[in-house]
Design a protein around this motif. Structure first.
Motif, PDB file in Angstrom:
ATOM      1  N   VAL A  25       0.858  -1.179   0.000  1.00 61.68           N
ATOM      2  CA  VAL A  25       0.000   0.000   0.000  1.00 61.68           C
ATOM      3  C   VAL A  25       0.895   1.230   0.000  1.00 61.68           C
ATOM      4  N   LEU A  26       0.662   2.132  -0.954  1.00 60.95           N
ATOM      5  CA  LEU A  26       1.435   3.369  -1.061  1.00 60.95           C
ATOM      6  C   LEU A  26       0.592   4.476  -0.433  1.00 60.95           C
ATOM      7  N   ILE A  27       0.825   4.765   0.844  1.00 60.75           N
ATOM      8  CA  ILE A  27      -0.031   5.663   1.612  1.00 60.75           C
ATOM      9  C   ILE A  27      -0.007   7.088   1.051  1.00 60.75           C
ATOM     10  N   ALA A  28       1.155   7.592   0.689  1.00 60.03           N
ATOM     11  CA  ALA A  28       1.273   8.971   0.218  1.00 60.03           C
ATOM     12  C   ALA A  28       0.519   9.215  -1.086  1.00 60.03           C
ATOM     13  N   LYS A  29       0.396   8.178  -1.924  1.00 62.76           N
ATOM     14  CA  LYS A  29      -0.269   8.313  -3.219  1.00 62.76           C
ATOM     15  C   LYS A  29      -1.701   7.769  -3.225  1.00 62.76           C
ATOM     16  N   ASN A  30      -2.166   7.204  -2.090  1.00 65.44           N
ATOM     17  CA  ASN A  30      -3.493   6.565  -2.001  1.00 65.44           C
ATOM     18  C   ASN A  30      -3.650   5.467  -3.046  1.00 65.44           C
ATOM     19  N   LYS A  31      -2.612   4.660  -3.232  1.00 62.72           N
ATOM     20  CA  LYS A  31      -2.638   3.587  -4.210  1.00 62.72           C
ATOM     21  C   LYS A  31      -2.190   2.285  -3.579  1.00 62.72           C
TER      22      LYS A  31
END
Length: 103
Positions: free
Chosen positions: A29-35
């Motif tokens: 999960v890429l938290i900074a990009k919401n992806k």
């Protein structure tokens, strides 16, 4: 930054976009990009130069990130659901909004 309700290891279904209907397990999960990166979904081809890890180089297929809003969690019964949070005792737990069971 928002609270993401999908975590690494969850089984999800793509509900929008080119890969609609595909299912897989969340790898990262890429938290900074919401992806999120989902196993076996949204495969892209990347051209690579020869290196020590890949001496021949060439075209490599890998998963690309998908926006969290295009993913829905799958329950143990195989149906999609939204995720909620509630306090049970001293712990905060995730639960399925559709079936009201703890995930």
């Amino acid at each position: 930054m928002t609270k993401l309700k999908i975590k690494t290891g969850d089984t999800v279904k793509v509900i929008a976009g080119d890969h609609k209907g595909s299912e897989g397990k969340v790898q990262k999960v890429l938290i900074a990009k919401n992806k999120a990166i989902v196993e076996g979904v949204n495969m892209v081809k990347k051209h690579t130069k020869p290196s020590a890890q890949n001496p021949q180089g060439g075209i490599v297929e890998k998963e690309a990130a998908i926006h969290i809003s295009n993913l829905s969690l799958l329950t143990s019964k195989g149906e999609t659901t939204r995720i909620g949070y509630r306090i049970e005792g001293d712990k905060k737990v995730r639960f399925s909004v559709k079936s009201n069971e703890v995930i």
